[in-house]
Design an enzyme around this catalytic site. Sequence first.
Site, mmCIF file in Angstrom:
data_model
loop_
_atom_site.group_PDB
_atom_site.id
_atom_site.type_symbol
_atom_site.label_atom_id
_atom_site.label_comp_id
_atom_site.label_asym_id
_atom_site.label_seq_id
_atom_site.Cartn_x
_atom_site.Cartn_y
_atom_site.Cartn_z
ATOM 1 N N LEU A 16 0.843 -1.200 0.000
ATOM 2 C CA LEU A 16 0.000 0.000 0.000
ATOM 3 C C LEU A 16 0.880 1.253 0.000
ATOM 4 O O LEU A 16 1.686 1.452 0.902
ATOM 5 C CB LEU A 16 -0.914 0.019 1.227
ATOM 6 C CG LEU A 16 -1.802 -1.209 1.430
ATOM 7 C CD1 LEU A 16 -2.827 -0.946 2.529
ATOM 8 C CD2 LEU A 16 -2.502 -1.628 0.134
ATOM 9 N N ARG A 23 2.681 14.946 6.175
ATOM 10 C CA ARG A 23 3.530 15.348 7.299
ATOM 11 C C ARG A 23 5.024 15.352 6.962
ATOM 12 O O ARG A 23 5.838 15.815 7.752
ATOM 13 C CB ARG A 23 3.260 14.427 8.508
ATOM 14 C CG ARG A 23 1.999 14.839 9.254
ATOM 15 C CD ARG A 23 1.711 13.914 10.400
ATOM 16 N NE ARG A 23 1.223 12.615 9.931
ATOM 17 C CZ ARG A 23 1.150 11.535 10.707
ATOM 18 N NH1 ARG A 23 1.556 11.586 11.958
ATOM 19 N NH2 ARG A 23 0.686 10.399 10.213
ATOM 20 N N THR A 89 -7.657 1.298 4.611
ATOM 21 C CA THR A 89 -6.682 0.265 4.235
ATOM 22 C C THR A 89 -7.319 -0.938 3.536
ATOM 23 O O THR A 89 -6.724 -1.508 2.622
ATOM 24 C CB THR A 89 -5.868 -0.193 5.463
ATOM 25 O OG1 THR A 89 -6.733 -0.362 6.587
ATOM 26 C CG2 THR A 89 -4.800 0.831 5.831
ATOM 27 N N TYR A 357 42.135 14.942 -10.653
ATOM 28 C CA TYR A 357 40.809 14.567 -11.152
ATOM 29 C C TYR A 357 40.989 13.614 -12.324
ATOM 30 O O TYR A 357 41.629 13.947 -13.325
ATOM 31 C CB TYR A 357 39.994 15.795 -11.602
ATOM 32 C CG TYR A 357 38.727 15.377 -12.297
ATOM 33 C CD1 TYR A 357 37.752 14.650 -11.611
ATOM 34 C CD2 TYR A 357 38.505 15.636 -13.648
ATOM 35 C CE1 TYR A 357 36.598 14.211 -12.240
ATOM 36 C CE2 TYR A 357 37.351 15.201 -14.290
ATOM 37 C CZ TYR A 357 36.400 14.488 -13.572
ATOM 38 O OH TYR A 357 35.271 14.047 -14.190
HETATM 39 C C1 UD1 Z 1 -2.896 1.256 10.614
HETATM 40 C C2 UD1 Z 1 -3.746 0.171 11.283
HETATM 41 C C3 UD1 Z 1 -3.488 0.159 12.790
HETATM 42 C C4 UD1 Z 1 -2.004 -0.069 13.050
HETATM 43 C C5 UD1 Z 1 -1.177 0.990 12.307
HETATM 44 C C6 UD1 Z 1 0.288 0.641 12.395
HETATM 45 C C7 UD1 Z 1 -5.766 0.058 9.901
HETATM 46 C C8 UD1 Z 1 -7.200 0.402 9.809
HETATM 47 N N1 UD1 Z 1 -5.140 0.452 11.008
HETATM 48 O O1 UD1 Z 1 -3.347 2.501 11.148
HETATM 49 O O2 UD1 Z 1 -4.225 -0.879 13.412
HETATM 50 O O3 UD1 Z 1 -1.749 -0.044 14.428
HETATM 51 O O4 UD1 Z 1 -1.516 1.031 10.901
HETATM 52 O O5 UD1 Z 1 1.051 1.686 11.907
HETATM 53 O O6 UD1 Z 1 -5.234 -0.582 9.024
HETATM 54 N N2 UD1 Z 1 -3.312 3.615 2.874
HETATM 55 C C9 UD1 Z 1 -3.710 3.617 1.562
HETATM 56 N N3 UD1 Z 1 -4.989 3.948 1.245
HETATM 57 C C10 UD1 Z 1 -5.902 4.274 2.202
HETATM 58 C C11 UD1 Z 1 -5.486 4.284 3.541
HETATM 59 C C12 UD1 Z 1 -4.191 3.941 3.837
HETATM 60 O O7 UD1 Z 1 -2.913 3.308 0.661
HETATM 61 O O8 UD1 Z 1 -7.047 4.551 1.834
HETATM 62 C C13 UD1 Z 1 -1.941 3.223 3.197
HETATM 63 C C14 UD1 Z 1 -1.138 4.381 3.802
HETATM 64 O O9 UD1 Z 1 -0.419 5.057 2.803
HETATM 65 C C15 UD1 Z 1 -0.191 3.652 4.743
HETATM 66 C C16 UD1 Z 1 -0.998 2.426 5.174
HETATM 67 O O10 UD1 Z 1 -2.000 2.247 4.203
HETATM 68 O O11 UD1 Z 1 0.983 3.209 4.071
HETATM 69 C C17 UD1 Z 1 -1.596 2.577 6.568
HETATM 70 O O12 UD1 Z 1 -2.489 3.668 6.608
HETATM 71 P P1 UD1 Z 1 -2.522 4.674 7.839
HETATM 72 O O13 UD1 Z 1 -3.495 5.731 7.545
HETATM 73 O O14 UD1 Z 1 -1.139 5.084 8.190
HETATM 74 O O15 UD1 Z 1 -3.099 3.719 8.997
HETATM 75 P P2 UD1 Z 1 -2.959 3.946 10.538
HETATM 76 O O16 UD1 Z 1 -4.031 4.874 10.990
HETATM 77 O O17 UD1 Z 1 -1.573 4.276 10.899
#
Ligand code: UD1
Length: 455
Positions: A16, A23, A89, A357
């Site tokens: 993903l 940030r 996700t 060089y």
């Molecule tokens: C996620 C987990 C959480 C875990 C944490 C660890 C879920 C719902 N939650 O939360 O349980 O503790 O990671 O770091 O999975 N992404 C996409 N498309 C989307 C949403 C996300 O590609 O629509 C990708 C993001 O770029 C990232 C990853 O998925 O690489 C995780 O997404 P993020 O929003 O960081 O999830 P967390 O809230 O951190």
Amino acid sequence: MNRPTGPQRNCLAIVLAAGEGTRMRSSKPKVLHGIGGRTLIAHVLTAALEAGGAGIAIVVGPRREDVAAEARKVAPQAQIFEQTERLGTAHAVLSARPAIEAGADDILVMFADTPLVRPRTLSQLRTALSDGAAVAVLGFRPKDAAGYGRLVMNGNDLVAIREEKDATADERRIGFCNGGLMALSGQHALAILDKIGNANAKREYYLTDAVAIAREMGLKAVAIETAEDDVRGINTKAQLAETEAVLQGRLRTQAMEAGVTLVAPETVFLSSDTKLGKDVTIEPNVVFGPGVTVEDGATIRAFSHLEGAHVGRGARVGPFARLRPGAELGTDVHIGNFVEVKASTIEAGAKANHLAYIGDARVGEGANIGAGTITCNYDGVDKHHTDIGKGAFIGTNSSLVAPVTIGDGAYIGSGSVVTEDVPADALVVERSEQVTKAGWAARFRAAKAARKKKS
Ligand code: UD1
Ligand code: MG
């Protein structure tokens, strides 16, 4: 006949990478930032490939051709899917639906901003699937659990993952957290993923709901505990630097375990692909960019910078040397202080010990390059080649104007500007005749002193 020794089950890794990375405060997508001389997404893909992820699907944000191109460099077979809206996700994973439908035994879901996951950790997740779990999750115990999904356990069984925003006060006290990476049985993955809804605090399709859904279907879910570094995610430049430090620690330890002497390990910066032979010594403050190989017994002295270079057996580089891409040093070559080498082959035993060089050149075996020698390889438009023969001697402060060939054993007097080819064993002297006036300096000083006395 040899039988394949790898796992018999095949694997699809879904990476993903559709996050916006706001940030990072950067115009560059987050996953194209680098640590250890490699982009974040390249680290994740390399781990996936090493863990046997023959199938790779990458989920990118809208119009992220740059991310797709970087991914293809590491995994040319990768299929790229666009997630047009960022709905969570699980929604991101389902953007790769055609890859899932193609059927794999194991499906690994990985985050492109979590670069330190080790292949053996991924293998542990896969083993959990082959042992009968439908969902295997990476758990860890962070010092501060805030923001992470909590793993609700019942003995060894994983019951559910509760996202912090949806957790009860009791659940928030759980210290065992979701690292984010997950393995799903390919046989059940689509059935599970299609049941995930968005009735939660963030109105997102949570991949983490896969656990409770699998259990409702009578399937097994487990958590594999791992070290925090494996699941260290990057959201900010500060986290990028912290992750770099962890990676450098791993790379230095690996190098020393392989027999490399690092005099001051904490000052040496390595790339993930740096290859150092046995009995190589690295003095303090040396930086290795990508693509460097150093053969056995070579010494890299303090404050040198190497990138895309090959250093032969027993060679000595630095202090304060710079090897740029295409520098090929043979056995026992010496490259000394303030010498820069680019796209050049320096053959066995040749020496350039100070201030030179050497670009777009070949320096023959045993040749000696004097201080201040410059290969003038660039005419403002094109680059040209300099060829220096075996055993040639280039006197100090010589300019070799390329394209030019210096024959084997030729001798270039210091201060020469060489614009024409020099035959083997010839001498080039290129300066006006020396004028020496006996006693001139003493008379000059006496005249000055006399004038001062008068005034
Ligand atoms: C996620 C987990 C959480 C875990 C944490 C660890 C879920 C719902 N939650 O939360 O349980 O503790 O990671 O770091 O999975 N992404 C996409 N498309 C989307 C949403 C996300 O590609 O629509 C990708 C993001 O770029 C990232 C990853 O998925 O690489 C995780 O997404 P993020 O929003 O960081 O999830 P967390 O809230 O951190
Ligand atoms: Mg996150």
